[in-house]
Write a protein that holds these residues in place. Structure first.
Motif, PDB file in Angstrom:
ATOM      1  N   SER A  72       3.671  -2.309   8.320  1.00  0.00           N
ATOM      2  CA  SER A  72       5.049  -1.829   8.318  1.00  0.00           C
ATOM      3  C   SER A  72       5.127  -0.554   7.496  1.00  0.00           C
ATOM      4  N   TYR A  73       6.186   0.216   7.747  1.00  0.00           N
ATOM      5  CA  TYR A  73       6.338   1.521   7.095  1.00  0.00           C
ATOM      6  C   TYR A  73       7.725   1.647   6.475  1.00  0.00           C
ATOM      7  N   PHE A  74       7.759   2.180   5.256  1.00  0.00           N
ATOM      8  CA  PHE A  74       9.017   2.497   4.593  1.00  0.00           C
ATOM      9  C   PHE A  74       8.866   3.820   3.848  1.00  0.00           C
ATOM     10  N   PRO A  75       9.797   4.761   4.098  1.00  0.00           N
ATOM     11  CA  PRO A  75      10.806   4.748   5.150  1.00  0.00           C
ATOM     12  C   PRO A  75      10.167   4.686   6.541  1.00  0.00           C
ATOM     13  N   TRP A  76      10.963   4.267   7.526  1.00  0.00           N
ATOM     14  CA  TRP A  76      10.467   3.985   8.863  1.00  0.00           C
ATOM     15  C   TRP A  76       9.763   5.165   9.517  1.00  0.00           C
ATOM     16  N   PHE A  77      10.223   6.401   9.208  1.00  0.00           N
ATOM     17  CA  PHE A  77       9.684   7.566   9.914  1.00  0.00           C
ATOM     18  C   PHE A  77       8.238   7.872   9.548  1.00  0.00           C
TER      19      PHE A  77
ATOM     20  N   ILE B  77       0.271  -5.394   5.824  1.00  0.00           N
ATOM     21  CA  ILE B  77       0.028  -4.209   4.994  1.00  0.00           C
ATOM     22  C   ILE B  77       1.268  -3.332   5.094  1.00  0.00           C
ATOM     23  N   THR B  78       1.931  -3.101   3.965  1.00  0.00           N
ATOM     24  CA  THR B  78       3.125  -2.263   3.951  1.00  0.00           C
ATOM     25  C   THR B  78       2.764  -0.875   3.425  1.00  0.00           C
ATOM     26  N   VAL B  79       3.145   0.147   4.166  1.00  0.00           N
ATOM     27  CA  VAL B  79       2.812   1.531   3.838  1.00  0.00           C
ATOM     28  C   VAL B  79       4.083   2.205   3.323  1.00  0.00           C
ATOM     29  N   LEU B  80       4.108   2.523   2.048  1.00  0.00           N
ATOM     30  CA  LEU B  80       5.299   3.092   1.427  1.00  0.00           C
ATOM     31  C   LEU B  80       5.143   4.584   1.182  1.00  0.00           C
ATOM     32  N   GLY B  81       6.227   5.311   1.398  1.00  0.00           N
ATOM     33  CA  GLY B  81       6.293   6.695   0.981  1.00  0.00           C
ATOM     34  C   GLY B  81       6.634   6.765  -0.508  1.00  0.00           C
ATOM     35  N   LEU B  82       7.111   7.901  -0.956  1.00  0.00           N
ATOM     36  CA  LEU B  82       7.463   8.071  -2.364  1.00  0.00           C
ATOM     37  C   LEU B  82       8.699   7.246  -2.688  1.00  0.00           C
ATOM     38  N   ILE B  83       8.598   6.374  -3.696  1.00  0.00           N
ATOM     39  CA  ILE B  83       9.687   5.493  -4.102  1.00  0.00           C
ATOM     40  C   ILE B  83      10.169   5.919  -5.491  1.00  0.00           C
ATOM     41  N   ASP B  84      11.472   5.785  -5.717  1.00  0.00           N
ATOM     42  CA  ASP B  84      12.078   6.352  -6.924  1.00  0.00           C
ATOM     43  C   ASP B  84      11.953   5.487  -8.174  1.00  0.00           C
ATOM     44  N   THR B  85      10.797   4.877  -8.381  1.00  0.00           N
ATOM     45  CA  THR B  85      10.581   4.149  -9.630  1.00  0.00           C
ATOM     46  C   THR B  85      10.449   5.143 -10.779  1.00  0.00           C
ATOM     47  N   ALA B  86      10.763   4.694 -11.977  1.00  0.00           N
ATOM     48  CA  ALA B  86      10.717   5.585 -13.138  1.00  0.00           C
ATOM     49  C   ALA B  86       9.317   6.158 -13.334  1.00  0.00           C
TER      50      ALA B  86
ATOM     51  N   LEU C  17      13.062  -4.914  -0.381  1.00  0.00           N
ATOM     52  CA  LEU C  17      13.584  -5.779   0.672  1.00  0.00           C
ATOM     53  C   LEU C  17      12.805  -5.590   1.971  1.00  0.00           C
ATOM     54  N   HIS C  18      12.418  -4.351   2.255  1.00  0.00           N
ATOM     55  CA  HIS C  18      11.597  -4.084   3.446  1.00  0.00           C
ATOM     56  C   HIS C  18      10.287  -4.867   3.382  1.00  0.00           C
ATOM     57  N   ILE C  19       9.640  -4.873   2.236  1.00  0.00           N
ATOM     58  CA  ILE C  19       8.366  -5.585   2.073  1.00  0.00           C
ATOM     59  C   ILE C  19       8.553  -7.076   2.322  1.00  0.00           C
ATOM     60  N   ILE C  20       9.625  -7.642   1.769  1.00  0.00           N
ATOM     61  CA  ILE C  20       9.900  -9.071   1.948  1.00  0.00           C
ATOM     62  C   ILE C  20      10.106  -9.400   3.424  1.00  0.00           C
ATOM     63  N   LYS C  21      10.890  -8.572   4.101  1.00  0.00           N
ATOM     64  CA  LYS C  21      11.151  -8.808   5.528  1.00  0.00           C
ATOM     65  C   LYS C  21       9.866  -8.692   6.349  1.00  0.00           C
ATOM     66  N   ALA C  22       9.049  -7.698   6.040  1.00  0.00           N
ATOM     67  CA  ALA C  22       7.808  -7.505   6.795  1.00  0.00           C
ATOM     68  C   ALA C  22       6.884  -8.708   6.640  1.00  0.00           C
TER      69      ALA C  22
ATOM     70  N   SER D  13       0.839  -1.190   0.000  1.00  0.00           N
ATOM     71  CA  SER D  13       0.000   0.000   0.000  1.00  0.00           C
ATOM     72  C   SER D  13       0.879   1.247   0.000  1.00  0.00           C
ATOM     73  N   SER D  14       0.321   2.347   0.429  1.00  0.00           N
ATOM     74  CA  SER D  14       0.985   3.638   0.268  1.00  0.00           C
ATOM     75  C   SER D  14       0.603   4.569   1.402  1.00  0.00           C
ATOM     76  N   LEU D  15       1.464   5.541   1.639  1.00  0.00           N
ATOM     77  CA  LEU D  15       1.122   6.608   2.574  1.00  0.00           C
ATOM     78  C   LEU D  15      -0.162   7.301   2.122  1.00  0.00           C
ATOM     79  N   LEU D  16      -0.435   7.270   0.814  1.00  0.00           N
ATOM     80  CA  LEU D  16      -1.665   7.860   0.278  1.00  0.00           C
ATOM     81  C   LEU D  16      -2.893   7.025   0.617  1.00  0.00           C
TER      82      LEU D  16
END
Length: 287
Positions: free
Chosen positions: A254-259, A210-219, A241-246, A167-170
């Motif tokens: 889980s959150y990436f970045p952690w903050f 559920i993994t909550v991602l911030g902005l990721i540098d995909t093209a 890698l964070h998603i796999i570990k979570a 998922s996403s911070l959004l």
């Protein structure tokens, strides 16, 4: 409160935080695992496929582009995957999610991890009132996730497996220019958050992360936001890698970045200042 007591409370808080967020991932727990990764032809999904390959998993990857999937599979074999195959599919077609899941299970002889990562094309900008587009995007970004989870649950129950929802911070807080996309991510949080409760109450062997991602540098992400914001992006490989570990450590969320855990924690404390800061971080580009 005395200074000594304040320092003691702070020390306890730091110690608890460090304990909760410690890295307990065992790479061997993934070796030989049967994994289905959706949306794996590029971006975060592609990077997850490569990480799983290095860890010695058995992989099925899926996306729309068959030619790109072939290239990713070849790279996974080179990196050490015990098995690497693909199933091409278009998740906008309602019959495809169930087909992909069933074919993947047949090819792998079971399933341990279902990684739900795919998304439909989602232009960035002011909403133009196109409700039909929202309906189509909801099928890809939300309904197809539910379809695959529903088909996978009995199989994952037998293997004590896991569903990992990217998922996403959004999906936690709103910003300008992403109304259709954000609506699908909020829907994911509502459905899979509820599913977590229900599975736990039934004593299920299946975990849902559920993994909550911030902005990721995909093209694709970088192309979309250009001219709208200068928010700092973070590496797709690290997010993968964070998603796999979570998922492997069966985290609920889980959150990436952690903050961004703190971003969500403080989200509703000062709504006026929150919204003011968000709006100042974005610009409507001039034509």
């Amino acid at each position: 409160m005395s200074l000594t007591l304040k320092l003691a409370v702070l020390a306890v808080a730091v110690a608890v935080t460090a304990y909760v967020w410690r890295d307990t991932f065992d790479p061997e727990s993934v070796r030989g695992a049967r994994v289905l990764v959706t949306g794996a032809s590029m971006g975060i999904g592609e990077q997850m496929a490569y990480h799983y390959a290095r860890l010695g998993a058995e992989l099925i990857i899926t996306a729309r582009s068959e030619n790109t999937l072939k290239d990713v599979v070849q790279r996974c074999v080179e990196l050490g995957a015990q098995k690497a195959l693909y199933v091409a599919a278009d998740m906008s077609i309602p019959t495809e999610p169930e087909r992909v899941l069933k074919e993947s299970v047949e090819l792998l002889g079971g399933l341990d991890y279902l990684i739900l990562n795919h998304i439909g094309n989602s232009p960035y900008g002011l909403w133009d009132g196109d409700t039909e587009y929202v309906r189509r995007l909801m099928q890809i970004n939300f309904v197809s996730y539910v379809q695959m989870a529903a088909t996978a649950l009995p199989i994952l129950e037998r293997s004590s497996g896991a569903i990992v929802v990217v998922s996403s911070l959004l999906g936690k807080m709103t910003t300008p220019f992403a109304a259709p996309y954000a609506s699908t991510k909020f829907a994911l949080g509502g459905f899979f958050g509820t599913l977590q409760h229900e599975l736990a109450m039934q004593g299920s062997n299946v975990s849902v992360t559920i993994t909550v991602l911030g902005l990721i540098d995909t093209a694709s992400a970088m192309d979309k936001i250009r001219g709208y914001t200068d928010v700092t992006p973070y590496p797709a490989s690290e997010a993968a890698l964070h998603i796999i570990k979570a998922g492997a450590t069966r985290q609920t969320e889980s959150y990436f970045p952690w903050f961004h855990w703190f971003t969500c924690f403080f989200r509703d404390w000062f709504p006026y200042f929150r919204d003011m800061c968000i709006r100042r971080s974005f610009t409507i580009p001039s034509n």
